[in-house]
Design an enzyme around this catalytic site. Structure first.
Site, mmCIF file in Angstrom:
data_model
loop_
_atom_site.group_PDB
_atom_site.id
_atom_site.type_symbol
_atom_site.label_atom_id
_atom_site.label_comp_id
_atom_site.label_asym_id
_atom_site.label_seq_id
_atom_site.Cartn_x
_atom_site.Cartn_y
_atom_site.Cartn_z
ATOM 1 N N LYS A 330 0.723 -1.088 0.064
ATOM 2 C CA LYS A 330 0.026 0.122 0.162
ATOM 3 C C LYS A 330 0.796 1.230 -0.024
ATOM 4 C CE LYS A 330 -4.092 -1.550 2.678
ATOM 5 N NZ LYS A 330 -5.273 -0.681 1.681
ATOM 6 N N ARG A 338 -8.108 5.597 -4.387
ATOM 7 C CA ARG A 338 -9.292 5.058 -3.863
ATOM 8 C C ARG A 338 -10.237 5.091 -4.765
ATOM 9 N NH1 ARG A 338 -9.672 1.340 0.527
ATOM 10 N NH2 ARG A 338 -7.727 1.813 2.058
ATOM 11 N N HIS A 391 -5.432 4.926 4.099
ATOM 12 C CA HIS A 391 -4.378 4.377 3.544
ATOM 13 C C HIS A 391 -4.741 4.224 2.292
ATOM 14 C CE1 HIS A 391 -6.526 0.441 4.605
ATOM 15 N NE2 HIS A 391 -6.726 1.159 5.768
ATOM 16 N N GLY A 397 -6.318 -4.611 2.731
ATOM 17 C CA GLY A 397 -6.273 -5.514 4.439
ATOM 18 C C GLY A 397 -7.020 -6.603 4.375
ATOM 19 N N HIS A 398 -8.341 -6.077 4.337
ATOM 20 C CA HIS A 398 -9.418 -7.153 4.541
ATOM 21 C C HIS A 398 -9.146 -8.474 3.592
ATOM 22 C CE1 HIS A 398 -11.823 -4.539 6.906
ATOM 23 N NE2 HIS A 398 -12.489 -5.624 7.056
ATOM 24 N N ARG A 474 -16.016 -4.978 0.744
ATOM 25 C CA ARG A 474 -15.319 -3.906 0.664
ATOM 26 C C ARG A 474 -15.560 -3.005 -0.528
ATOM 27 N NH1 ARG A 474 -13.544 -1.672 5.380
ATOM 28 N NH2 ARG A 474 -11.723 -0.866 4.668
ATOM 29 N N HIS A 480 -12.827 -0.259 -2.274
ATOM 30 C CA HIS A 480 -11.929 -1.008 -2.872
ATOM 31 C C HIS A 480 -12.409 -1.331 -4.502
ATOM 32 C CE1 HIS A 480 -8.512 -1.855 -0.265
ATOM 33 N NE2 HIS A 480 -9.398 -1.879 0.727
#
Length: 525
Positions: A330, A338, A391, A397-398, A474, A480
């Site tokens: 990231k 994003r 971020h 992350g998920h 997400r 995402h």
């Protein structure tokens, strides 16, 4: 007789040294971004949230501030980020989330810099546009039940729109090669197109010792979308903290639709779904992997090794290592923007045609037209009042944690075990009854009913599906991209495999772990 202290110490040192050498001998890949940062020095294709943005264009007001952020990331001085220029007009500034986790070392499994993911689609590409079109349809369909996709007119319009895109890489019907309502918004790993949209592991009651709890959730109120006006969008890009202003439904419900799933992944403990899955599998009597050394032993059972306590701790243990790996991608490699920021460039392209490098597939899509008709702008509606986290988008992350946790579960349990044989509703001293038909939420989401389809679900397929549900949840929220899900899942898988490889020599038992990887290939440790 127990080995002498000297012998034990020597053996422990040899094992730890061997694991370190094993990790060091692996090839460390080159870290390659998509070069948007070079092509657009003002960060147009990258994560700039939290810096000051021009009120008219939405771009970073001072491009030098983006370079200050990048330089601060590479500094060992934590105060460098604290010293970034303040944003005028922001009353409560959101903080950047933990960049230095992406430079941490680890004593087990791969260091965060030892893995990589491919470059993200470039800002101007048809692939990025295709992913954006999917996100606009996800926003439009947030309140439609997954079970209603087959008969919903908006879902049919989404299918038609996705099928005419130049570069859409989501799953398609294996027979016809087209996006259908049965493949809509699903993942691409084995078993994900089988059965209901939602994994059984997000619906079944969770046994937890002497407790058992239903998975009825706190869900967001229908129609609660955010950042649909330029002013609200701009405030959030500048870092204004609007979190905590969500609107919730007063009734707890099972997850029915994209909004419910987005709310789950807004507030979950990051490995929550996989801990629940592990408890369901253990409590339901699912078979362990054939390589478990105690599977055929009549007089000995696993516990601290190759038993329930071992996998319950391991499924959580890999999560933090997965986070470190993806945080490096990231913050220090990709810094991808994003989707909400991309939506700003779509809106600006509508009001100032030709000013932004956005592919025509998204600008001319029925998805953007439908959103514009509903909200008055081409901004991507967010499910969270604060929009995305502080971020960058890529990787996710998920999704990385999903990949890691589900990989150790697939290594531990027999993936071919039929979900229909899983025993549910038991209690201490009283076994449950076989699940039989899969469960789906009823129309109100307050109860579960049997699914009428004929597909046979397996543990492996439903574990893949829960990973996709959480990762793509997400995307339902708008925070995402599809690529974030695909590549991050594989990143997490590699983290988990390397942890298992390094742990394996520490066990006295001559067991093995076998699993089907997310790309469909078999793997044995």
């Amino acid at each position: 007789m127990s080995p002498s202290p000297h012998q034990s110490r020597a053996e422990a040192l040899a094992l730890r040294t061997g694991a370190a050498q094993f990790a060091a001998d692996r090839q460390h890949p080159d870290q390659i971004s998509n070069s948007d940062e070079v092509l657009y020095p003002n960060g147009l294709g990258n994560f700039t949230k939290g810096l000051e943005h021009d009120s008219v264009t939405g771009e970073v007001a001072n491009p030098a501030h983006y370079r200050l952020l990048v330089d601060a990331l590479l500094s060992e001085d934590i105060d460098r980020i604290a010293g970034l220029p303040p944003v005028a007009g922001v009353t409560k500034q959101r903080a950047f989330v933990n960049p230095r986790a992406g430079l941490a070392f680890d004593l087990e499994g791969p260091d965060c810099r030892a893995l990589t993911i491919p470059p993200a689609p470039v800002l101007s590409s048809a692939q990025a546009a295709g992913e954006a079109v999917e996100l606009y349809w996800m926003a439009r369909l947030r309140d439609v039940a997954f079970t209603d996709y087959a008969t919903d007119a908006t879902a049919a319009a989404a299918v038609s729109d996705l099928n005419v895109l130049a570069d859409f890489r989501g799953p398609r019907d294996p027979a016809g090669g087209q996006v259908t309502v049965d493949t809509l918004f699903r993942g691409e790993t084995p078993g994900e197109l089988v059965g209901p949209y939602l994994s059984q592991f997000l619906l079944l009651d969770v046994p937890f010792g002497t407790l058992s709890y239903p998975q009825r959730q706190t869900t967001a109120a229908s129609g609660a979308d955010y950042l649909t006006t330029w002013g609200a969008w701009l405030d959030v890009q500048n870092g204004e903290d609007t979190s905590g202003t969500d609107h919730f439904d007063s009734t707890k419900r099972y997850i029915r639709n994209g909004r419910d799933l987005a709310t789950y992944v807004h507030f979950d403990a990051l490995y929550e779904a996989y801990l629940n899955a592990c408890l369901i599998l253990l409590g339901g009597g699912a078979r362990f992997d054939p390589g478990n050394p105690y599977t055929h032993s009549p007089r000995e059972a696993g516990f601290g090794t190759f038993g329930g306590p071992h996998i319950l701790s391991l499924v959580c243990e890999v999560a933090t290592r997965a986070l470190k790996a993806v945080w490096h991608q990231k913050w220090f490699v990709h810094r991808r923007l994003r989707p909400e920021a991309y939506g700003g460039w779509v809106e600006r392209s509508r009001t100032s045609p030709g000013s932004y490098p956005i592919h025509s597939d998204v600008l001319e899509s029925a998805a953007v037209a439908a959103i514009q008709a509903a909200t008055g702008s081409a901004l991507l509606p967010m499910a969270f009042p604060e929009g995305s986290p502080m971020h960058p988008a890529y990787g996710a992350g998920h999704a990385t944690v999903a990949g890691a946790c589900v990989t150790v579960l697939k290594a531990w349990f027999d993936e071919s075990f039929p979900m229909a044989e899983l025993r549910i509703g038991g209690s201490p001293g009283k076994p449950g009854t076989p699940l039989g038909a899969p469960r789906i939420p009823d129309a109100a989401g307050t109860g579960l009913v049997s699914w009428s389809g004929a597909d046979q679900l397996t543990v492996g397929g439903e574990l893949n599906k829960v990973a996709a549900n959480i990762a793509i949840g997400r995307n339902h929220a708008g925070v995402h991209w599809y690529t974030d899900y695909v590549q991050s899942l594989r990143l997490g898988e590699e983290v988990a495999i390397r942890v298992l490889q390094e742990q394996k020599p520490t066990y006295l038992e001559r067991g093995s772990f076998s699993l089907v990887r997310f790309d469909g290939t078999s793997f044995v440790i």
